[in-house]
Design an enzyme around this catalytic site. Structure first.
Site, PDB file in Angstrom:
ATOM      1  CE1 TYR A  15      39.676  30.776  48.158  1.00  0.00           C
ATOM      2  CE2 TYR A  15      39.192  32.975  47.182  1.00  0.00           C
ATOM      3  CZ  TYR A  15      39.985  32.096  48.137  1.00  0.00           C
ATOM      4  OH  TYR A  15      40.683  32.803  49.125  1.00  0.00           O
ATOM      5  CG  ASP A  35      30.076  24.281  40.902  1.00  0.00           C
ATOM      6  OD1 ASP A  35      30.653  24.914  41.901  1.00  0.00           O
ATOM      7  OD2 ASP A  35      30.376  24.232  39.779  1.00  0.00           O
ATOM      8  N   GLY A  40      34.539  24.783  39.314  1.00  0.00           N
ATOM      9  CA  GLY A  40      34.935  24.342  40.579  1.00  0.00           C
ATOM     10  C   GLY A  40      35.193  23.134  40.678  1.00  0.00           C
ATOM     11  CE1 TYR A 144      32.655  39.538  39.141  1.00  0.00           C
ATOM     12  CE2 TYR A 144      34.146  41.327  39.776  1.00  0.00           C
ATOM     13  CZ  TYR A 144      33.571  40.309  40.017  1.00  0.00           C
ATOM     14  OH  TYR A 144      33.365  39.632  41.131  1.00  0.00           O
ATOM     15  CG  PHE A 211      48.873  43.349  35.706  1.00  0.00           C
ATOM     16  CD1 PHE A 211      49.720  42.901  34.752  1.00  0.00           C
ATOM     17  CD2 PHE A 211      47.881  42.426  36.126  1.00  0.00           C
ATOM     18  CE1 PHE A 211      49.731  41.538  34.392  1.00  0.00           C
ATOM     19  CE2 PHE A 211      47.940  41.140  35.575  1.00  0.00           C
ATOM     20  CZ  PHE A 211      48.631  40.523  34.939  1.00  0.00           C
ATOM     21  NE  ARG A 224      42.187  45.803  42.940  1.00  0.00           N
ATOM     22  CZ  ARG A 224      42.442  47.204  42.055  1.00  0.00           C
ATOM     23  NH1 ARG A 224      42.963  48.034  42.844  1.00  0.00           N
ATOM     24  NH2 ARG A 224      42.283  47.310  41.139  1.00  0.00           N
TER      25      ARG A 224
HETATM   26  N1  UDP Z   1      47.793  41.671  39.677  1.00  0.00           N
HETATM   27  C1  UDP Z   1      48.988  41.966  39.049  1.00  0.00           C
HETATM   28  N2  UDP Z   1      49.714  40.954  38.726  1.00  0.00           N
HETATM   29  C2  UDP Z   1      48.797  39.745  38.351  1.00  0.00           C
HETATM   30  C3  UDP Z   1      47.596  39.800  38.872  1.00  0.00           C
HETATM   31  C4  UDP Z   1      47.055  40.671  39.427  1.00  0.00           C
HETATM   32  O1  UDP Z   1      49.868  42.976  39.365  1.00  0.00           O
HETATM   33  O2  UDP Z   1      49.543  38.905  37.528  1.00  0.00           O
HETATM   34  C5  UDP Z   1      47.357  43.111  40.446  1.00  0.00           C
HETATM   35  C6  UDP Z   1      46.191  43.546  39.596  1.00  0.00           C
HETATM   36  O3  UDP Z   1      46.382  44.638  38.673  1.00  0.00           O
HETATM   37  C7  UDP Z   1      45.222  44.305  40.947  1.00  0.00           C
HETATM   38  C8  UDP Z   1      45.522  43.390  42.094  1.00  0.00           C
HETATM   39  O4  UDP Z   1      46.879  42.627  41.664  1.00  0.00           O
HETATM   40  O5  UDP Z   1      45.767  45.482  41.128  1.00  0.00           O
HETATM   41  C9  UDP Z   1      44.658  42.304  42.543  1.00  0.00           C
HETATM   42  O6  UDP Z   1      44.237  41.683  41.395  1.00  0.00           O
HETATM   43  P1  UDP Z   1      43.423  40.490  41.213  1.00  0.00           P
HETATM   44  O7  UDP Z   1      43.125  40.041  39.887  1.00  0.00           O
HETATM   45  O8  UDP Z   1      43.890  39.394  42.313  1.00  0.00           O
HETATM   46  O9  UDP Z   1      42.067  40.982  41.759  1.00  0.00           O
HETATM   47  P2  UDP Z   1      41.052  42.037  41.582  1.00  0.00           P
HETATM   48  O10 UDP Z   1      41.527  43.381  42.027  1.00  0.00           O
HETATM   49  O11 UDP Z   1      41.266  42.157  39.979  1.00  0.00           O
HETATM   50  O12 UDP Z   1      39.636  41.688  41.817  1.00  0.00           O
END
Ligand code: UDP
Length: 347
Positions: A15, A35, A40, A144, A211, A224
C-alpha cells in the site's frame, strides 16, 4: 539522459510502498521494488522494475543489489496490524525484525549507506503528551510498535559503527489513495478502519465494529491522526534527499496534528459516500492506545513538508473512489445516509 540514483523499495507492491514508487521519479530517483507479493500486488508497481523475492532470501536480495546498485533503501515490507501483533508476536519479531537484519547485512556488504525506515506512532505507546513530539518517551504497548522500535535502536548503533545513515519516519495512520485511481489500499484480510468502514458503506461487509467506547476521549472511541498516503510517500523523498545531502541520520513524525475519533471517521464517511454505515459497538482491541496525534512541526520545518492531501474529507474521497473502482460497482441494499440526502437537496 542523466541516470537517476536508484532507490530500492522493499514492499514496493504494498500500500504505502507502491505510492512511494509512484513519487520516486518526480523526486529524481529511479525506483526498484523488492517484494514477495505475499501482501502486495504486482499491479501496484507500474512502470518500474519489480523483483519478486523474499527478504529472508539473502542470495536473491544480494543479487538485486548487485544488479540495480541502489544508492538508498526504503523499507516498507513489514506486517502492520496492531491486533494481529498482540495475538501472534512471533510473526512480527520474525518478519519485521530478522528480515530487516538480513537487509542491513546486504546493505553493509554492498556499501549502501542510506536507509529510510517505515516506523510508527506505535513506538510511543500510551502517550503522556498529545500532540506527540518526536522526543516523547518510546514505550510500545504492542509487538508491532516494539518491533519497529527495536529497528530504530539497532540503526542508531549502525550509524555509529558503520556510518549507515537512516531516517525513521514515524507514521500515524496512513489512509486514502493516489489521485490517479490506479493504486490504493488492499489488505487481505483487511484490518484497518477506513477500508472497513468503506466496505460497510458498500455492503461488502455487514457492519463496522467500533473497538471500544469507554476510552478517555470526548465520545469514548479512539482518536487517530489520519495522514494521506500521497503526503506520506512524498515525505520519504524529502527525507532521503536531506539525509544524503547532510549525510546525517534523523527521525520525524508524519501526521497532520489533528485527530479524529472512530465515530467521527464513520460520520464523515457517511457524508462523503452518501451511504449509511451500519455500526456495531464492540469491545476494546488489545494494544490500542486511546489517542495518537502527531506533533509534526519538525518535518514541516526541517523538510519543508506539508500534508496537502490530508483533510479527512480528501482522504475518504480518494479512498472511496479507489475502493469502488477496485471492489466493483455498488451492489448493495444500503440506503443513502439521511444527512447526504439533505445535503444533495440543498444544492
Ligand atoms: N478500529 C475499529 N474497528 C475496526 C478497525 C479499527 O474501531 O474494525 C479502530 C481501532 O481500534 C483504532 C482505529 O480504528 O482505534 C484505527 O485502527 P487501524 O487498525 O486502522 O489503525 P492503527 O491505529 O491500529 O494503526
Amino acid at each position: 539522459m542523466k541516470k537517476l540514483p536508484v532507490v530500492l523499495i522493499t514492499g514496493g507492491a504494498g500500500y504505502i510502498g507502491s505510492h512511494a514508487v509512484q513519487e520516486a521519479r518526480k523526486n529524481g530517483f529511479d525506483p526498484v521494488s523488492y517484494d514477495n507479493l505475499s501482501l502486495g500486488h504486482a499491479w501496484a508497481v507500474q512502470g518500474s522494475p519489480l523483483v519478486k523475492g523474499e527478504l529472508a532470501d539473502r542470495k536473491k536480495l544480494s543479487a538485486a543489489f548487485k544488479k540495480f546498485k541502489p544508492a538508498a533503501v526504503m523499507h516498507f515490507a513489514s506486517h502492520t496490524s496492531v491486533g494481529e501483533s498482540v495475538a501472534n508476536p512471533q510473526k512480527y519479531y520474525q518478519d519485521n525484525l530478522t528480515n530487516a537484519m538480513t537487509l542491513f547485512s546486504v546493505m553493509l556488504e554492498r556499501k549502501v549507506r542510506y536507509f529510510i525506515l517505515s516506523s510508527t506512532a506505535a513506538t510511543y505507546g500510551d502517550p503522556v503528551e498529545v500532540p506527540i513530539p518526536e522526543t516523547h518517551p518510546q514505550a510500545p504497548i504492542n509487538p508491532y510498535g516494539d518491533s519497529k522500535l527495536m529497528l530504530e535502536k539497532i540503526l542508531a548503533w549502525y550509524d555509529k559503527a558503520y556510518g549507515l545513515r537512516s531516517t525513521f519516519l514515524r507514521y500515524f495512520n496512513a489512509a486514502g489513495a493516489d489521485a490517479s485511481g490506479k493504486i490504493g489500499e488492499v489488505h487481505e484480510p483487511e484490518t484497518h478502519l477506513i477500508p472497513l468502514v468503506l466496505d460497510a458503506a458498500m455492503g461488502r461487509r455487514k457492519e463496522i465494529t467500533v473497538f471500544g467506547q469507554d476510552y478517555p476521549t470526548a465520545d469514548g472511541t479512539c482518536i487517530r491522526d489520519y495522514i494521506h498516503v500521497t503526503d506520506l510517500a512524498g515525505a520519504h523523498f524529502l527525507a532521503l534527499k536531506r539525509m544524503m545531502e547532510k549525510d546525517k541520520s534523523d527521525f520525524f513524525n508524519l501526521g497532520t496534528g489533528k485527530g479524529f475519533s472512530v465515530k467521527e471517521v464513520i460520520t464523515k464517511a457517511e457524508e462523503v459516500t452518501g451511504m449509511k454505515v451500519p455500526v456495531k459497538m464492540g469491545a476494546r482491541r488489545a494494544g490500542d492506545p486511546p489517542e495518537l496525534v502527531a506533533r509534526s512541526s519538525k518535518a514541516m520545518e526541517t523538510l519543508g513538508w506539508q500534508p496537502r492531501h490530508s483533510s479527512l474529507e480528501n482522504i475518504l474521497r480518494t479512498a472511496w473512489a479507489w475502493h469502488q473502482g477496485y471492489f466493483g460497482k455498488i451492489k448493495t441494499s444500503r440506503q443513502p445516509a439521511a444527512r447526504s440526502r439533505q445535503a444533495r437537496t440543498r444544492h
